[in-house]
Design a protein around this motif. Structure first.
Motif, mmCIF file in Angstrom:
data_model
loop_
_atom_site.group_PDB
_atom_site.id
_atom_site.type_symbol
_atom_site.label_atom_id
_atom_site.label_comp_id
_atom_site.label_asym_id
_atom_site.label_seq_id
_atom_site.Cartn_x
_atom_site.Cartn_y
_atom_site.Cartn_z
ATOM 1 N N LEU A 198 0.834 -1.203 0.000
ATOM 2 C CA LEU A 198 0.000 0.000 0.000
ATOM 3 C C LEU A 198 0.871 1.257 0.000
ATOM 4 N N ALA A 199 1.888 1.275 0.859
ATOM 5 C CA ALA A 199 2.786 2.426 0.922
ATOM 6 C C ALA A 199 3.572 2.585 -0.379
ATOM 7 N N ALA A 200 3.892 1.458 -1.021
ATOM 8 C CA ALA A 200 4.630 1.508 -2.284
ATOM 9 C C ALA A 200 3.750 1.991 -3.427
ATOM 10 N N GLY A 201 2.498 1.578 -3.409
ATOM 11 C CA GLY A 201 1.591 1.931 -4.497
ATOM 12 C C GLY A 201 1.151 3.377 -4.480
ATOM 13 N N LEU A 202 1.145 3.993 -3.303
ATOM 14 C CA LEU A 202 0.641 5.362 -3.182
ATOM 15 C C LEU A 202 1.474 6.374 -3.988
ATOM 16 N N PRO A 203 2.813 6.397 -3.873
ATOM 17 C CA PRO A 203 3.586 7.326 -4.706
ATOM 18 C C PRO A 203 3.415 7.085 -6.200
ATOM 19 N N LEU A 204 3.315 5.799 -6.580
ATOM 20 C CA LEU A 204 3.111 5.482 -7.998
ATOM 21 C C LEU A 204 1.773 6.021 -8.488
ATOM 22 N N LEU A 205 0.739 5.825 -7.679
ATOM 23 C CA LEU A 205 -0.603 6.274 -8.059
ATOM 24 C C LEU A 205 -0.649 7.793 -8.207
ATOM 25 N N THR A 206 -0.120 8.507 -7.218
ATOM 26 C CA THR A 206 -0.175 9.979 -7.275
ATOM 27 C C THR A 206 0.688 10.525 -8.415
ATOM 28 N N ALA A 207 1.838 9.879 -8.672
ATOM 29 C CA ALA A 207 2.695 10.328 -9.778
ATOM 30 C C ALA A 207 1.996 10.129 -11.118
ATOM 31 N N LEU A 208 1.317 8.995 -11.279
ATOM 32 C CA LEU A 208 0.599 8.719 -12.530
ATOM 33 C C LEU A 208 -0.555 9.698 -12.732
ATOM 34 N N ILE A 209 -1.229 10.061 -11.639
ATOM 35 C CA ILE A 209 -2.315 11.055 -11.738
ATOM 36 C C ILE A 209 -1.747 12.402 -12.181
ATOM 37 N N GLY A 210 -0.632 12.807 -11.565
ATOM 38 C CA GLY A 210 -0.003 14.079 -11.924
ATOM 39 C C GLY A 210 0.457 14.103 -13.371
ATOM 40 N N VAL A 211 1.127 13.028 -13.800
ATOM 41 C CA VAL A 211 1.592 12.940 -15.187
ATOM 42 C C VAL A 211 0.403 12.873 -16.143
ATOM 43 N N GLY A 212 -0.641 12.149 -15.734
ATOM 44 C CA GLY A 212 -1.843 12.059 -16.567
ATOM 45 C C GLY A 212 -2.448 13.423 -16.820
ATOM 46 N N ILE A 213 -2.550 14.233 -15.765
ATOM 47 C CA ILE A 213 -3.103 15.593 -15.918
ATOM 48 C C ILE A 213 -2.172 16.453 -16.774
ATOM 49 N N GLY A 214 -0.869 16.405 -16.471
ATOM 50 C CA GLY A 214 0.099 17.232 -17.205
ATOM 51 C C GLY A 214 0.150 16.911 -18.688
ATOM 52 N N VAL A 215 0.299 15.626 -19.013
ATOM 53 C CA VAL A 215 0.403 15.212 -20.419
ATOM 54 C C VAL A 215 -0.916 15.438 -21.159
ATOM 55 N N SER A 216 -2.035 15.220 -20.477
ATOM 56 C CA SER A 216 -3.346 15.465 -21.109
ATOM 57 C C SER A 216 -3.519 16.946 -21.447
ATOM 58 N N LEU A 217 -3.088 17.825 -20.545
ATOM 59 C CA LEU A 217 -3.162 19.273 -20.815
ATOM 60 C C LEU A 217 -2.268 19.651 -22.000
ATOM 61 N N ILE A 218 -1.078 19.048 -22.062
ATOM 62 C CA ILE A 218 -0.172 19.319 -23.185
ATOM 63 C C ILE A 218 -0.804 18.861 -24.497
#
Length: 738
Positions: A198-218
């Motif tokens: 769970l602790a390992a998955g949390l940084p991955l999940l939040t990073a993917l959300i951030g990249v998803g928003i950033g790349v989608s906006l681009i």
């Protein structure tokens, strides 16, 4: 700063459902915008203020409708063994393809018959059809590309070898499975670091959300802002790496606060107040470095920098809000059994010191030797950087399996390497009394320089501008071809003085020369801006002059060493096959300044995260030596994990089919390795040990002038101590253990 972030962390933890909902809504909106946006019409490349760019602009003005920056293609034919392309059957086949291409698309500006344009090799084995388009490669329709691909089908059936070069078939580069492997390695490292899925998955999940928003906006804004595919790739690369790292530091500090017996909401507040402060300043250094690329004044590079900086900013905000919100959902499951036992063991007096503690104590015993080993080692690796040659990649850098690379090789074999990089000479005769005589003199001067071929001059309808195509003897990226460009430009200066006609040189090689010069001219101002601003920022964080100075010097050492490694692999070919380098050549012109920008920002991440812990310990009364040990005890494991994750993410892009992306991935991965493990983990503690208390020296007048941003949380700690009663901690410990 720390007090504000502490309150923000507690608020996000308490209102976790609303916070999570807002981020999911933003991701959905950005995704919808990307899905509904029209495909980017263009990704233009321009170098304002250079001769090559002025030549392109002049062509657009004086030759309307020719589209100087339009896509081009060369359909290259090689006759079967023992035959010639001029044999009746082969000639008829090629002539038929010329007609087929002319009628194949309304985007075609012109198709040159090889038998009329002297595009047949001397031995008759090879010929090529030149195709020019009205639009650039990104605007070509699938139907136009398909007609180009199908053009040589019948010729292949008759036994001829047919390959297609040029940028008309340029496609968005793919990074392959290696990128997924990079993320998978990051996941494994996180599991090992935290001992909890769970602790390992949390940084991955939040990073993917951030990249998803950033790349989608681009993607959504690509058409409006003229953003190329490389822009989103860079944003994804950096956004993913820093997104994982920033969340990792918050989660790690949260678990440390829980281990000390604090209640969950309080632990989230303190984690965001302390580690969150480091995240903010680390993120600011990355943003400064990326936005600073605008100093170079090359639109493509500026857009790449701003887009990546936006993605980093999103990663910072997510780390400060979404991460504590998700920690609220995770509850006590964020602490695995092993982590709980390890935390309890660390609090016992008889507990064994961890690896970070042992390493810090070793460095304190041998600071001079550790520093010398690190500096000399990086110095040796940096030696190849002295042989750096810069240029822009052409089809010769493509994988050998591609039709572009095979067409490139066929042209080199049949006509000579210079045919892959023709020079375009534009002669402006508007201010000349005798334009034709001036152009004739230009042609004579070029022939006297020594080139493979000079095509007859072609005037525009107004008769005030002429173009001359020149074929050098050597390949586009060679030093010899660069000398030809310089010689033509030197001769052009004399011609203008004598006749009034202006001679401009453009084409791939001329663009490379101008681009490289622009990069060189901008490097020192860029370094001064970025390092200067970051120095001020780090002075605020550490309340010191020597610590930021040491950070900047360490960064320069790591980036030069990384550049040396890039030269050794991509220019010299050392271990080239291991990294998929099929053709050695000059290093991409933007690589040095790009590495300075990106690596500086990332290097400061580790500096801030590691040294902030030392500063925190020193401020709270520990001796300078003990503060170094404390910093490594709490930060070394997490910084090591963060560096390995970054390296894995960047290394994943080495699998790209695009030479530029491959080079960027390798350079960033190796730079992070040098900076994190050699500079920050070895040289930095050694220098701090040698400096002692002097490391934290700041003149009193400067101390009074600088605002106290309280990154180490000293004011926050005092405020919390004053507000809490003597019995509060025990109750919090019981809550955690329950």
């Amino acid at each position: 700063m720390a007090t504000f972030l502490y309150k923000l962390g507690r608020l996000a933890f308490r209102r976790r459902r609303y916070v999570a909902l807002v981020w999911v809504a933003l991701l959905a909106l950005a995704g919808f915008g990307a899905a509904s946006a029209s495909t980017a019409a263009s990704s233009s490349f321009s170098i304002p203020g250079t001769e090559a760019q002025r030549a392109f602009d002049l062509l657009e003005q004086r030759f309307p409708g020719t589209s100087a920056d339009g896509a081009t293609a060369r359909v290259v034919f090689k006759a079967p063994e023992g035959e010639k392309v001029t044999d009746p059957a082969n000639k008829d086949e090629i002539t038929g393809i010329v007609k087929e291409l002319r009628s194949g698309s309304d985007q075609i500006a012109g198709v040159a018959d090889p038998f009329q344009q002297q595009a047949v090799s001397q031995n008759g084995s090879t010929a090529y059809i030149s195709v020019s388009y009205k639009v650039n490669s990104m605007e070509l329709t699938d139907a136009t590309r398909d007609s180009l691909k199908d053009a040589g089908k019948d010729a292949r059936d008759s036994g001829m070898k047919v390959e297609i070069g040029g940028d008309a078939l340029q496609v968005i580069p793919h990074t392959g499975a290696a990128e997924i492997i990079g993320v998978a390695i990051a996941a494994v490292v996180l599991v090992i670091t935290f001992g909890s899925l769970l602790a390992a998955g949390l940084p991955l999940l939040t990073a993917l959300i951030g990249v998803g928003i950033g790349v989608s906006l681009i993607t959504a804004l690509a058409n409006v802002l003229d953003l190329g595919s490389t822009t989103s790739t860079l944003a994804m690369m950096i956004g993913l790496a820093v997104g994982i790292d920033y969340a990792l530091f918050i989660v790690s500090r949260y678990r440390a606060e829980l281990a000390e017996g604090r209640e969950h909401e309080e632990a989230a507040g303190r984690a965001v107040g302390t580690a969150g402060s480091a995240v903010v300043f680390a993120g600011l250094t990355v943003v400064i470095a990326l936005v600073g690329l605008a100093v170079v004044n090359i639109p493509m590079l500026t857009k790449m920098g701003f887009a990546a900086a936006g993605t980093v900013a999103i990663a910072v905000v997510i780390a400060l809000t979404l991460v504590p919100a998700l920690l609220g959902f995770a509850g006590k499951r964020i602490m695995g059994r092993r982590a709980r036992k390890a935390a309890e063991a660390e609090n016992r007096p008889e507990a064994k010191p961890n690896m970070g503690t042992r390493w810090a104590r070793f460095v304190l015993r041998k600071p001079v030797w550790v520093m010398l080993a690190g500096v000399i080692g990086l110095g040796v690796i940096a030696v190849p950087a002295a042989s750096l040659e810069m240029g822009l990649p052409d089809d010769g850098a493509q994988p050998k399996s591609t039709t572009q690379r095979q067409a490139y090789d066929m042209l080199s074999d049949g006509f000579g390497p210079g045919f892959n990089g023709p020079l375009m000479i534009v002669v402006d005769t508007r201010d000349s009394s005798d334009g034709e005589a001036a152009v004739a003199r230009v042609t004579e001067e070029i022939e006297s320089i020594g080139v493979a071929a000079v095509a007859p001059a072609a005037f525009n309808e107004a008769g005030d501008t002429a173009t001359i195509t020149v074929i050098p003897k050597d390949r586009p990226s060679s030093v010899a071809t660069e000398e030809v460009v310089h010689s033509i430009r030197d001769a052009g200066a004399d011609i203008k003085k004598d006749t009034g006609a202006e001679v401009l040189v453009t084409g791939a090689t001329a663009m490379n020369i101008d681009f490289s010069q622009k990069m060189n001219d901008a490097l020192l101002p860029y370094l001064a801006l970025v390092v200067g601003l970051a120095f001020l920022l780090l002075m605020l964080v550490f309340r010191s002059i020597l610590v930021p100075l040491k950070a900047a010097l360490g960064f320069l050492l790591s980036v030069v060493a990384a550049l040396g490694a890039v030269v050794a692999v991509f220019q010299w070919g050392w271990l080239g096959s291991l990294f998929g380098v099929e053709q050695t050549g000059p290093i991409m012109s933007m690589m040095p300044i790009f590495m300075v920008g990106v690596v500086f920002g990332l290097a400061m991440d580790y500096e801030v995260f590691l040294v902030t812990r030392m500063r925190e310990a020193y401020v709270h009364g520990e001796s300078p030596g003990q503060a170094i040990v404390t910093g490594f005890q709490h930060g070394a494991r997490v910084v090591t994990a963060a560096a390995v994750i970054m390296m894995a993410v960047f290394a994943g892009f080495i699998g790209s089919s695009e030479q530029m992306i491959k080079m960027i991935g390798f350079s960033l991965a190796i730079a992070v390795f040098f900076d994190a493990f050699v500079v920050r983990m070895a040289i930095v503690p050694a220098v701090l040990a040698l400096l002692g208390k002097r490391a934290w020296w700041l003149p009193r007048w400067l101390d009074r002038a600088l605002p106290n941003v309280d990154v180490e949380g000293e004011k926050l700690q005092k405020q919390l101590t004053d507000d809490s009663g003597p019995g509060d901690g025990g109750g919090e410990r019981e809550l955690v253990r329950a």
